[in-house]
Design an enzyme around this catalytic site. Structure first.
Site, mmCIF file in Angstrom:
data_model
loop_
_atom_site.group_PDB
_atom_site.id
_atom_site.type_symbol
_atom_site.label_atom_id
_atom_site.label_comp_id
_atom_site.label_asym_id
_atom_site.label_seq_id
_atom_site.Cartn_x
_atom_site.Cartn_y
_atom_site.Cartn_z
ATOM 1 N N GLY A 16 0.706 -1.138 -0.090
ATOM 2 C CA GLY A 16 0.138 -0.093 0.124
ATOM 3 C C GLY A 16 0.867 1.080 0.141
ATOM 4 N N PHE A 40 -5.917 -5.560 -2.056
ATOM 5 C CA PHE A 40 -7.393 -5.147 -1.983
ATOM 6 C C PHE A 40 -7.009 -3.523 -2.469
ATOM 7 C CE2 PHE A 40 -10.680 -2.905 0.095
ATOM 8 C CZ PHE A 40 -11.696 -2.924 -0.667
ATOM 9 N N ARG A 110 3.267 -16.242 19.496
ATOM 10 C CA ARG A 110 4.066 -17.653 19.250
ATOM 11 C C ARG A 110 5.494 -17.398 18.984
ATOM 12 N NH1 ARG A 110 5.673 -20.113 15.075
ATOM 13 N NH2 ARG A 110 4.593 -18.905 13.406
ATOM 14 N N TYR A 149 -14.441 1.279 10.180
ATOM 15 C CA TYR A 149 -13.159 1.670 10.219
ATOM 16 C C TYR A 149 -12.710 2.083 11.653
ATOM 17 C CZ TYR A 149 -8.541 3.978 8.869
ATOM 18 O OH TYR A 149 -7.243 4.110 8.536
#
Ligand code: NAD
Ligand code: UDP
Ligand code: UDP
Length: 318
Positions: A16, A40, A110, A149
């Protein structure tokens, strides 16, 4: 021999606008960068110049699904950022913010990685306090068209702080204010890109409302510097911390500056103000100054000149 200071860094949303600049900067700083993006709103064009670099990798992946990899640091930027894009599929927007945050936090837990969240000034909603310090809890509509959002990002912040409290994760939360620069989307409806493209094409400049609403505009290189300084703070500093440029301009002033810098003959036209459009937005960056020693250095005019040059070459090549 492996460079001992070289880190393996994951950037979600790396294709982006902001993510591509961050990929570039971290590669320049000598790190291995893994860019994860579902394209996207991001594009390969934003990162194609990095593809030949052996320290850069690209993975097409949607962060709402789990991701099992090994890195040292995570910058979580994946999320459409402009109203046109985040309102296109609002349910997916909330999923990206919330499920995306859960997956990236689960990953960080993790592998014991430090994790950065690209939060937003939208968590303050239509603020009743100016400028907004981090202690201000905001004034947010939970059921409006911006809510997918705003509330998605608020919930992501909650998750970051709960993973910190429950699992002792090393987290860094930045609240980003309006940022502009090369690789902004030409059609995403943001005010800086709209005005520049309109001015360059000689089309009318569309001011929503009376143009007296204010915004503060941070140049992308300044913001990326803030990200890196925040990521490198001591583990006991989590944020949230505002990152933005405190210089406040009315939308009308911005339009006039863009016309002056492009030498355009475009006229101003006034259109209806979208609902929930905040009247004023300006960051209080005292905390960033104190904790990161950071403040933006690029004045609006200089940043606009660079951004105009980018759009000029894009329109020429189109
Ligand atoms: P952008 O739309 O250019 O970048 C977002 C990237 O995330 C795109 O490349 C997109 O394809 C990707 N993405 C979206 N959903 C995804 C998913 N589910 N899985 C994987 N990738 C996904 O927007 P930007 O301006 O670069 O914003 C980056 C981040 O910064 C966002 O989280 C945004 O909310 C935040 N932010 C930006 C601004 C700003 O002024 N640009 C202001 C506040 C916050
Ligand atoms: N997860 C992931 N990568 C990892 C570890 C976890 O994407 O390396 C995702 C997984 O989908 C999980 C989520 O992160 O559901 C949250 O992980 P956590 O360990 O907090 O909770 P869990 O759901 O596993 O109990
Ligand atoms: N705006 C405008 N004309 C445009 C696009 C936006 O007047 O063509 C206004 C918009 O109504 C808002 C401000 O500019 O008041 C900033 O809009 P943007 O979508 O860039 O950012 P945000 O509202 O998320 O701060």
């Amino acid at each position: 021999m492996k460079n001992p200071t070289r880190k393996r860094i994951l950037i979600t949303g790396g294709a982006g606008f902001l993510g591509s600049h961050l990929c570039e900067r971290l590669l320049t700083d000598g790190h291995d960068v893994l860019c994860v993006d579902n394209f996207f709103t991001g594009t390969k064009d934003n990162i194609v110049h990095l593809m030949g670099n052996p320290h850069f990798e690209m993975l097409r992946h949607d962060v709402t699904f789990p991701l099992y990899i090994e890195v040292d640091e995570i910058y979580n930027l994946a999320c459409p950022a402009s109203p046109i894009h985040y309102q296109f599929d609002p349910v997916q927007t909330t999923k990206t913010s919330v499920h995306g945050a859960i997956n990236m936090l689960g990953l960080a837990k993790r592998i014991k990685a430090k994790i950065f969240q690209a939060s937003t000034s939208e968590v303050y909603g239509d603020p009743k306090v100016h400028p907004q310090p981090e202690e201000y809890w905001g004034h947010v509509n939970p059921v409006g068209i911006r809510s997918c959002y705003d509330e998605g990002k608020r919930c992501a912040e909650t998750l970051f702080f709960d993973y910190r409290r429950q699992h002792n994760l090393r987290i860094k939360v930045a609240r980003i204010f309006n940022t502009y620069g090369p690789r902004m989307h030409p059609n995403d409806g943001r005010v800086v890109s709209n005005f520049i493209v309109q001015a360059l094409k000689g089309e009318p400049i569309t001011i929503y409302g009376d143009g007296k609403q204010t915004r503060s505009f941070c140049y992308v290189d300044d913001l990326v510097e803030g990200f890196i300084r925040l990521m490198n703070t001591a583990d006991d500093f989590t944020g949230p911390v505002n990152l933005g440029n405190p210089g406040e301009f009315t939308i009308r002033e911005l339009a006039e500056q863009v016309i002056a810098l492009t030498g355009s003959k475009s006229k101003l036209v006034f259109k209806t103000l979208p609902s929930d459009d905040p009247m004023q937005r300006c960051p209080d960056i005292a905390l960033a100054q104190e904790k990161l020693g950071w403040r933006p250095g690029v004045p609006l005019e200089k940043g606009l000149v660079k951004t105009i040059a980018y759009f000029e070459s894009m329109l020429r090549d189109a």
